[in-house]
Enzyme design. Structure first.
Site, short mmCIF file in Angstrom:
data_model
loop_
_atom_site.label_atom_id
_atom_site.label_comp_id
_atom_site.label_asym_id
_atom_site.label_seq_id
_atom_site.Cartn_x
_atom_site.Cartn_y
_atom_site.Cartn_z
N ILE A 13 0.82 -1.23 0.00
CA ILE A 13 0.00 0.00 0.00
C ILE A 13 0.85 1.27 0.00
O ILE A 13 0.30 2.37 0.05
CB ILE A 13 -0.97 0.04 1.19
CG1 ILE A 13 -0.20 -0.08 2.51
CG2 ILE A 13 -2.02 -1.04 1.08
CD1 ILE A 13 -1.05 0.27 3.70
N GLY A 14 2.18 1.11 -0.03
CA GLY A 14 3.02 2.29 -0.15
C GLY A 14 3.83 2.65 1.08
O GLY A 14 4.29 3.79 1.19
N LYS A 37 14.79 -1.18 9.01
CA LYS A 37 13.87 -2.23 8.60
C LYS A 37 14.16 -3.44 9.47
O LYS A 37 15.15 -4.15 9.26
CB LYS A 37 14.07 -2.57 7.12
CG LYS A 37 13.10 -3.62 6.58
CD LYS A 37 11.70 -3.04 6.38
CE LYS A 37 10.77 -4.06 5.74
NZ LYS A 37 9.44 -3.51 5.44
N GLU A 110 10.39 1.07 9.65
CA GLU A 110 9.35 0.58 8.76
C GLU A 110 9.01 -0.88 9.05
O GLU A 110 9.87 -1.76 8.95
CB GLU A 110 9.77 0.70 7.29
CG GLU A 110 8.66 0.28 6.34
CD GLU A 110 9.12 0.08 4.91
OE1 GLU A 110 8.40 -0.59 4.15
OE2 GLU A 110 10.20 0.59 4.56
N GLY A 111 7.76 -1.12 9.42
CA GLY A 111 7.33 -2.48 9.70
C GLY A 111 7.09 -3.30 8.45
O GLY A 111 7.25 -2.81 7.32
N GLY A 171 -1.12 5.99 0.94
CA GLY A 171 0.10 5.53 0.29
C GLY A 171 0.13 5.66 -1.22
O GLY A 171 1.20 5.71 -1.82
N SER A 172 -1.06 5.73 -1.85
CA SER A 172 -1.10 5.85 -3.32
C SER A 172 -2.43 6.47 -3.72
O SER A 172 -3.49 5.84 -3.59
CB SER A 172 -0.94 4.46 -3.96
OG SER A 172 -0.98 4.56 -5.36
#
Length: 238
Positions: A13-14, A37, A110-111, A171-172
């Protein structure tokens, strides 16, 4: 917010492109940035992962760190188990983020997938790392039909753990949004009980890095080092 965790309402989803935009906007403000990460899945040894993509888009000035990578594109707990390797634990994430925060103005964690995707077989999640860090969690959401329920569930899970959600980023966002997407702009704050803090255009990750960096701040609200305004955006897309 020296440390900000980035989660999503699902996969693809971005999150990574949003993380890159956050990094680029912060760098443009003169801040030092690190991206962590914790668990990269579906990437072979030596193959570029999400951290490499963030650095490609936001610039080499971003410090990148990865705690583990597993070859199969699965939830981290499953991927670690199938690879016969130790999973990443919330304490490791918190300790790594804290070390990065000692030398950087902003640390973005970032998960993988959504907030409650399992990191290990005991059921630990990114939310547990956020609790240890006492850090806010930004939610990256899809634009269209069904996203309000997923956003509300994610925000509710954060509140249940005493975690702060500063807001939601789409996200987009497509060039031609449908009715549900346009209506969701007004409904996201109620669903999340937090403000809408940005919207990235569809295909942002495919822009030349120089263009991405020049435009990143225009996709994010001032709270995220940007210039984006929710009311003005809604008026343009009505």
């Amino acid at each position: 917010m020296p440390t900000l965790l980035v989660t999503g309402t699902g996969t693809e989803i971005g999150k990574t492109v949003t993380t890159a935009a956050l990094a680029a906007a912060a760098l443009a403000r003169g801040r030092t940035v690190a991206v962590l990460k914790p668990a990269q899945t579906g990437v072979a040894p030596g193959e570029p992962g999400d951290v490499a993509e963030v650095r490609r888009l936001a610039g080499p000035g971003v410090t990148g760190a990865e705690l583990a990578r597993f070859p199969e594109p699965l939830a981290p707990a499953t991927a670690a188990r199938r690879a016969g390797r130790a999973p990443v634990r919330p304490k490791e994430i918190a300790e790594a983020a804290a070390r990065l925060a000692e030398e950087h103005d902003l640390v973005l964690v970032e998960g993988a997938g959504g907030l409650l995707v399992r990191l290990d077989d005991e059921g630990s999640t990114l939310a547990d790392a956020a609790v240890l860090l006492d850090a806010p969690v930004l939610v990256v959401a899809a634009a269209g039909l069904g996203t309000l329920n997923a956003t509300a569930l994610t925000a509710e899970a954060l509140r249940a753990r005493g975690l702060h959600c500063p807001g939601v980023v789409i996200g987009s966002w497509p060039d031609e949004p449908d009715l549900a997407m346009r209506c969701n702009l007004a409904d996201f704050p109620d669903a999340a009980q937090a403000p809408l803090l940005g919207a990235l255009p569809a295909g942002a990750g495919a822009l030349p890095p120089e263009d991405f960096r020049a435009r990143a701040a225009s996709w994010l609200a001032p709270e995220l080092s940007g210039t984006w305004d929710a009311a003005a955006f809604a008026a343009r897309t009505a």
